[in-house]
Structures are given as C-alpha cells and as structure tokens.
Design an enzyme around this catalytic site. Structure first.
Site, PDB file in Angstrom:
ATOM      1  N   ASP A  36     -31.150  25.849 -49.197  1.00  0.00           N
ATOM      2  CA  ASP A  36     -32.461  25.657 -49.803  1.00  0.00           C
ATOM      3  C   ASP A  36     -32.395  24.410 -50.665  1.00  0.00           C
ATOM      4  OD1 ASP A  36     -35.026  27.703 -50.210  1.00  0.00           O
ATOM      5  OD2 ASP A  36     -34.846  26.230 -51.819  1.00  0.00           O
ATOM      6  N   TYR A 151     -51.456  21.764 -42.731  1.00  0.00           N
ATOM      7  CA  TYR A 151     -50.530  22.827 -42.321  1.00  0.00           C
ATOM      8  C   TYR A 151     -50.700  23.133 -40.833  1.00  0.00           C
ATOM      9  CZ  TYR A 151     -48.079  27.347 -42.743  1.00  0.00           C
ATOM     10  OH  TYR A 151     -47.211  28.409 -42.610  1.00  0.00           O
TER      11      TYR A 151
END
Length: 279
Positions: A36, A151
């Site tokens: 991450d 998106y």
C-alpha cells in the site's frame, strides 16, 4: 487451484477489498505481500495475518517500484503465482469541477497502476509457464453514470485491458480475471467528494441500498480464479444491471440521467478529496 504455498502480491492492501484479499489468501495458505502507499495501513493488515504475510510500501504509479516488489518475490520464492492489481481512487462530482491534476491522478493510479503491475508480473509468469493476474475494476467499468465520469473512464479501461490480455495469456498458461463489484463496504464510499457529491448515497442507491461485504467478495474472487473465470460481477443485482445495460443501453442511459438529476438536487458545495482504496 490450491492456494496453499502460492506466492501473491496485493496492491492497495491497506483497507477495503485489498485487505480482504490478503485475509482470504492467508486463510487459504498463500504467502502474500500486502502493499500500500500507506505503509502503516499495510502493516495493520498484516498484523492480523499469519507469518506467511508481510507488508511493503508501494506507490503503483512508480513502475520501477512495482517491478522491484515483483523481483523481490521472485528472488525469494523463485516464482510469482498471483498478482492482484487492486489499488485505486475515485472522484465523485460534476465533471466540470475536476481539475487536470485530479484527472491525471486517477489515470495514473487506476490505469497506469494496473499497467505497471502487468508489465512487471506478466513476463515473469510467461517465463515460468503459469500464474494469474487479477485486476480490480468495478461495475463502473461495465456501465456508465455521470458524476463518476473519470472513475468510469478508468474502470472501462481496466476491463478492456483485462479481457484483451486474457485472450493472449490463457493459451500460454496465464489466467486473467477482472473483478467488477458494485458498491462494497470500504472507505472508498466515504471519500472522493467533489462539489458536494454524496458518495455513499450514490453508490448504495444504485445497488439497492446495501453494500457488498469485502470479505465475501474476496472469497468470490478466489473461487473465480480457481474456475479460471474471465470476469466476476457481484452481487447478483449488479450482474442483472450489467445484462440490462447490454440489452438496452439507451434506456440505461436515460435512467442514469434521471438518477444523476435526482442526486444533484440534494447536494451541497464541498471541497474535493480523493478516496484511496480499491474497486
């Protein structure tokens, strides 16, 4: 396939779908590198897993860093069995409010991040003769509605990239799966507002008001890998929406216009902030 002793990398593993994938892989006996951009979040995911899991900081927009993580796994294990390109962000709001910086950020993470994962993992999988690439897209990659335009654009790209790659990869021993969930219970529902966009309300109304459980989606994903499926659409209502959109795209677009108009009617002005999660 058995996931016991398989070696996997998961991006965006600090929360949401990524963290759930790490839990499912660990439970299935795999060795997993939980990556991450927030190393503390990745380490929190690992803290609840077995000793087979480890964390690493990874910015998926850095191609060299993605390659280094893949090379590290291959150096340790001699192979990479599973690559989960899961990291992503979302911007929700009227498209004219998006800055070019915001457009570039979502393209860099949601598209180039997947490209970097494929570029690093796919040649290795071809050379070893096996492997599986799993790309997290969204229902937004199969249908289209306003106020999440950037998106939708990036997730359509992920779906197309995955299906095209699969046509090359499967005959050569490498599986490719694209995961297309509707709203999942993750932090991505609470962030990414531009101009007063009500993200949680938007996603939940679109699928009937209840988010899908991330751990359940992770289990669904492992089953889809096991069956070498091309695409996973969850929950069932999302699959029905996808079929409806394919059968009647013009009608689906009119419904989307009606929904966006209703959504805009109760929004208030706000400041943009990205949602860094998955899906």
């Amino acid at each position: 396939m058995s996931f016991a002793d398989k070696h996997a990398i998961v991006t965006g593993a600090g929360s949401g779908i990524g963290a759930a994938l790490c839990r499912a892989l660990d439970l299935a006996g795999a060795y997993v590198v939980c990556t991450d951009i927030d190393p503390d979040a990745a380490e929190r995911t690992v803290s609840s897993l077995s000793s087979r899991a480890r964390s690493a900081r990874l910015d998926v927009t850095d191609a060299g860093a993605v390659q280094a993580v893949v090379d590290d796994v291959v150096g340790r294990a001699g192979r990479l069995d599973l690559m989960f390109n899961n990291a992503g962000i979302v911007w929700g709001g009227d498209t004219e409010l998006l800055t070019l910086d915001q457009w570039n950020a979502i393209i860099d993470i949601n598209i180039r991040g997947v490209v970097h994962g494929i570029a690093a993992a796919y040649p290795q999988m071809l050379s070893q003769g096996h492997g599986h690439i799993v790309n997290t897209a969204s229902m937004a990659g199969l249908t289209a509605a306003g106020q999440v335009t950037s998106y939708v654009a990036t997730k359509h790209a992920v779906v197309g990239m995955s299906m095209a790659l699969r046509s090359e990869a499967v005959p050569r021993g490498v599986g490719v799966l694209v995961v297309c969930p509707a709203a999942v219970e993750t932090p991505i529902l609470d962030k990414g507002a531009v101009g007063g966009f009500v993200g949680r309300d938007y996603f939940l109304q679109a699928q009937g008001g209840k988010p899908y459980d991330a751990d359940r989606l992770a289990r669904d994903t492992l089953r889809a890998i096991d069956r070498n499926k091309a695409i996973l659409v969850k929950p069932t209502v999302a699959h029905a929406q996808w079929l409806f959109a394919r059968a009647a795209p013009a009608l689906m677009n009119r419904l989307a216009m009606r929904f966006v108009t209703g959504q805009r009617s109760h929004q208030t002005n706000g400041s943009p902030s990205p949602a860094a999660d998955s899906g």
